[in-house]
Design a protein around this motif. Sequence first.
Motif, PDB file in Angstrom:
ATOM      1  N   GLU A  91      18.521  15.703  -2.644  1.00 36.61           N
ATOM      2  CA  GLU A  91      17.269  16.313  -2.206  1.00 36.61           C
ATOM      3  C   GLU A  91      16.169  15.263  -2.088  1.00 36.61           C
ATOM      4  OE1 GLU A  91      14.569  17.939  -5.638  1.00 36.61           O
ATOM      5  OE2 GLU A  91      16.529  18.924  -5.833  1.00 36.61           O
ATOM      6  N   VAL A  92      15.028  15.695  -1.571  1.00 30.42           N
ATOM      7  CA  VAL A  92      13.829  14.845  -1.550  1.00 30.42           C
ATOM      8  C   VAL A  92      13.199  14.909  -2.927  1.00 30.42           C
ATOM      9  CG1 VAL A  92      11.547  14.460  -0.543  1.00 30.42           C
ATOM     10  CG2 VAL A  92      13.451  15.231   0.912  1.00 30.42           C
ATOM     11  N   MET A  93      12.967  13.734  -3.523  1.00 32.34           N
ATOM     12  CA  MET A  93      12.481  13.674  -4.892  1.00 32.34           C
ATOM     13  C   MET A  93      11.597  12.444  -5.069  1.00 32.34           C
ATOM     14  SD  MET A  93      14.754  13.290  -8.399  1.00 32.34           S
ATOM     15  CE  MET A  93      15.474  14.937  -8.371  1.00 32.34           C
ATOM     16  N   VAL A  94      10.680  12.531  -5.981  1.00 28.98           N
ATOM     17  CA  VAL A  94       9.941  11.356  -6.432  1.00 28.98           C
ATOM     18  C   VAL A  94      10.707  10.765  -7.605  1.00 28.98           C
ATOM     19  CG1 VAL A  94       7.818  10.503  -7.490  1.00 28.98           C
ATOM     20  CG2 VAL A  94       7.712  12.230  -5.684  1.00 28.98           C
ATOM     21  N   SER A  95      10.965   9.469  -7.553  1.00 32.73           N
ATOM     22  CA  SER A  95      11.687   8.832  -8.652  1.00 32.73           C
ATOM     23  C   SER A  95      11.173   7.415  -8.853  1.00 32.73           C
ATOM     24  CB  SER A  95      13.192   8.800  -8.365  1.00 32.73           C
ATOM     25  OG  SER A  95      13.477   7.919  -7.297  1.00 32.73           O
ATOM     26  N   PRO A  96      11.343   6.876 -10.059  1.00 27.57           N
ATOM     27  CA  PRO A  96      10.994   5.480 -10.282  1.00 27.57           C
ATOM     28  C   PRO A  96      12.091   4.582  -9.724  1.00 27.57           C
ATOM     29  CG  PRO A  96      11.856   6.416 -12.301  1.00 27.57           C
ATOM     30  CD  PRO A  96      11.797   7.535 -11.301  1.00 27.57           C
ATOM     31  N   LEU A  97      11.738   3.368  -9.383  1.00 29.41           N
ATOM     32  CA  LEU A  97      12.717   2.426  -8.848  1.00 29.41           C
ATOM     33  C   LEU A  97      13.615   1.836  -9.937  1.00 29.41           C
ATOM     34  CD1 LEU A  97      10.589   0.643  -6.125  1.00 29.41           C
ATOM     35  CD2 LEU A  97      12.805   1.734  -5.743  1.00 29.41           C
ATOM     36  N   HIS A 145       7.347   1.726 -10.916  1.00 27.54           N
ATOM     37  CA  HIS A 145       7.038   1.796  -9.486  1.00 27.54           C
ATOM     38  C   HIS A 145       7.786   2.981  -8.883  1.00 27.54           C
ATOM     39  CE1 HIS A 145       5.996  -2.286 -10.660  1.00 27.54           C
ATOM     40  NE2 HIS A 145       5.197  -2.323  -9.601  1.00 27.54           N
ATOM     41  N   TYR A 146       7.061   3.825  -8.154  1.00 25.27           N
ATOM     42  CA  TYR A 146       7.612   5.094  -7.694  1.00 25.27           C
ATOM     43  C   TYR A 146       7.793   5.155  -6.172  1.00 25.27           C
ATOM     44  CZ  TYR A 146       7.059   7.033 -12.361  1.00 25.27           C
ATOM     45  OH  TYR A 146       7.168   7.286 -13.706  1.00 25.27           O
ATOM     46  N   ILE A 147       8.787   5.933  -5.785  1.00 26.68           N
ATOM     47  CA  ILE A 147       9.088   6.186  -4.376  1.00 26.68           C
ATOM     48  C   ILE A 147       9.292   7.681  -4.188  1.00 26.68           C
ATOM     49  CG2 ILE A 147      10.099   3.943  -3.762  1.00 26.68           C
ATOM     50  CD1 ILE A 147      12.837   5.145  -4.515  1.00 26.68           C
ATOM     51  N   ILE A 148       9.123   8.136  -2.950  1.00 26.02           N
ATOM     52  CA  ILE A 148       9.585   9.466  -2.553  1.00 26.02           C
ATOM     53  C   ILE A 148      10.654   9.237  -1.511  1.00 26.02           C
ATOM     54  CG2 ILE A 148       7.677   9.756  -0.879  1.00 26.02           C
ATOM     55  CD1 ILE A 148       7.899  12.814  -1.460  1.00 26.02           C
ATOM     56  N   HIS A 149      11.807   9.880  -1.701  1.00 29.76           N
ATOM     57  CA  HIS A 149      12.933   9.618  -0.789  1.00 29.76           C
ATOM     58  C   HIS A 149      13.905  10.790  -0.799  1.00 29.76           C
ATOM     59  CE1 HIS A 149      15.490   7.622  -4.223  1.00 29.76           C
ATOM     60  NE2 HIS A 149      14.517   8.302  -4.745  1.00 29.76           N
ATOM     61  N   ASP A 150      14.741  10.810   0.221  1.00 30.19           N
ATOM     62  CA  ASP A 150      15.771  11.827   0.384  1.00 30.19           C
ATOM     63  C   ASP A 150      17.094  11.139   0.060  1.00 30.19           C
ATOM     64  OD1 ASP A 150      17.111  14.120   1.030  1.00 30.19           O
ATOM     65  OD2 ASP A 150      16.215  14.350   3.008  1.00 30.19           O
ATOM     66  N   PHE A 151      17.688  11.446  -1.093  1.00 32.53           N
ATOM     67  CA  PHE A 151      18.828  10.641  -1.523  1.00 32.53           C
ATOM     68  C   PHE A 151      19.907  11.471  -2.195  1.00 32.53           C
ATOM     69  CE2 PHE A 151      16.324  11.040  -5.241  1.00 32.53           C
ATOM     70  CZ  PHE A 151      16.928  10.488  -6.358  1.00 32.53           C
ATOM     71  N   TYR A 197       7.239   4.050  -0.424  1.00 27.45           N
ATOM     72  CA  TYR A 197       6.638   3.585  -1.671  1.00 27.45           C
ATOM     73  C   TYR A 197       5.359   4.360  -1.958  1.00 27.45           C
ATOM     74  CZ  TYR A 197       4.497   0.453  -5.083  1.00 27.45           C
ATOM     75  OH  TYR A 197       3.910  -0.064  -6.215  1.00 27.45           O
ATOM     76  N   LEU A 198       5.154   4.740  -3.207  1.00 30.46           N
ATOM     77  CA  LEU A 198       3.974   5.511  -3.601  1.00 30.46           C
ATOM     78  C   LEU A 198       2.984   4.720  -4.457  1.00 30.46           C
ATOM     79  CD1 LEU A 198       5.631   8.949  -4.483  1.00 30.46           C
ATOM     80  CD2 LEU A 198       4.348   8.344  -2.417  1.00 30.46           C
ATOM     81  N   GLY A 199       3.498   3.848  -5.314  1.00 28.16           N
ATOM     82  CA  GLY A 199       2.604   3.103  -6.189  1.00 28.16           C
ATOM     83  C   GLY A 199       3.178   2.979  -7.580  1.00 28.16           C
ATOM     84  N   ALA A 200       2.389   2.423  -8.493  1.00 24.47           N
ATOM     85  CA  ALA A 200       2.843   2.189  -9.864  1.00 24.47           C
ATOM     86  C   ALA A 200       2.043   3.032 -10.843  1.00 24.47           C
ATOM     87  CB  ALA A 200       2.705   0.708 -10.213  1.00 24.47           C
ATOM     88  N   LYS A 227       0.843  -1.192   0.000  1.00 26.11           N
ATOM     89  CA  LYS A 227       0.000   0.000   0.000  1.00 26.11           C
ATOM     90  C   LYS A 227       0.881   1.245   0.000  1.00 26.11           C
ATOM     91  CE  LYS A 227      -3.874  -2.220   2.372  1.00 26.11           C
ATOM     92  NZ  LYS A 227      -4.747  -2.216   3.571  1.00 26.11           N
ATOM     93  N   PRO A 228       0.413   2.337  -0.590  1.00 24.19           N
ATOM     94  CA  PRO A 228       1.190   3.577  -0.583  1.00 24.19           C
ATOM     95  C   PRO A 228       1.539   4.011   0.841  1.00 24.19           C
ATOM     96  CG  PRO A 228      -0.630   3.750  -2.116  1.00 24.19           C
ATOM     97  CD  PRO A 228      -0.842   2.475  -1.361  1.00 24.19           C
ATOM     98  N   GLY A 229       2.766   4.492   1.004  1.00 30.07           N
ATOM     99  CA  GLY A 229       3.232   4.917   2.322  1.00 30.07           C
ATOM    100  C   GLY A 229       4.047   3.873   3.039  1.00 30.07           C
TER     101      GLY A 229
END
Length: 409
Positions: free
Chosen positions: A378-384, A353-359, A345-348, A331-333
């Motif tokens: 920075e904090v970014m949404v990115s695909p895995l 499949h996407y995540i939000i992370h600080d990397f 994890y955010l979803g597909a 589930k998201p989150g």
Amino acid sequence: MSNEEIKAYNKSSVKTLGPIVDLENYKKCFSKKELTDKLNTFSVLPKYETFHEDGSLIAPKYYKKLMQNCNIEGIINKNNITYGITIRKTMMRTFPTYSRVFKIGDNYEFDRFQETAVYPVEPLVILLESKDSKWYFAQMYNYLAWIPKKDVAICFKEELFNYIKTKDFIVTTGKRVYTSYNPLNKQLSEVKLDMGITIPLANIKEIKADVYGQNATGNYVVKLPTRDNNGNVEFALALISRNEEISVGYLPYTRENIIVNAFKFLGERYGWGGMFNSRDCTSFIMDIYRSMNVKLPRNAQEQGELAVGNFYAIPQNMTTEDRKKILDKLKPGTAVYMNGHGMLYLGAEKGKHYIIHDFSGFYKPGHDEKLRYYKVREVMVSPLCIGLSEDGKTYIEGLYGARDFIIKD
């Protein structure tokens, strides 16, 4: 989880996790051997070459001085603990020093002595004072390290927990919240409050016609710790505007709140161990959950491998397609982990499949088709599917598991 389930979750974390401790029921004193062993386990000399900010190699005599300042000689046969509370945002360090050390090539980004940021209104158990009397070796709820003495106010145990356990409180839910400017007390003026800080509200009987010359209307009146000339705590009233991002009581523990709070950090600069007035991958996750009273370990390995909750294993030999099937069931989150890195994890979407992370960054082909490292920081949404290493391995291939921080099914 409900409030009662969250309390049960936090109690379970104390029982089963070394990194999460119960400060109120902390051991009252340590023998000379116990405290020496605890210190020697933490303040450990690096096994690799380290460098000063100017790039010069650090000599052994530098570390000898650091070890002397750890004050092992000052440990007596019976060492009673002391309680304290932070009065401003500060840091915890590997050794009692502000001096920064680096590996070669990272002489501004990754201070190897920086352990974690510590926010205001954080209860502490103090175990030892440094030889120069400027640092405390202290335990917070999920970390043990050296903290600057000037940022801590000493208090009695009963006084501290009567304050911390008050029934009426607010929780900061914005990326950053500030107290109002106070021209009469600098310790209360524009205090920087990151997400997830619990602050007791003042009793109506404590509030006078004005608070340091300002009417309280339109503000939350809170009680903050300050430090007197002797280093002891004095609780004083401060104002936080009602238009700040605040929750009266903890936020409900929902996936929506996890994700909404995560996106408040979008674009914020990455900060190793809380450097640059920011946060890193796991403090990003930790701060989000703190706003809902869920207490998590500080480091990625502890969160991913040791935290209480439902764990979804992703074995190393699993194919990418099978990994995607596990992600599709999350589930998201839900937090997902690889060695040294935590993400949400955010979803597909359209097969990705996407995540939000600080990397820090990722690998992708350059003009010559060779994989090159690109900084993100920075904090970014990115695909895995982005590159994890220069050998072509992707983030999705690096995952070892996912975890929901709930009472185990």
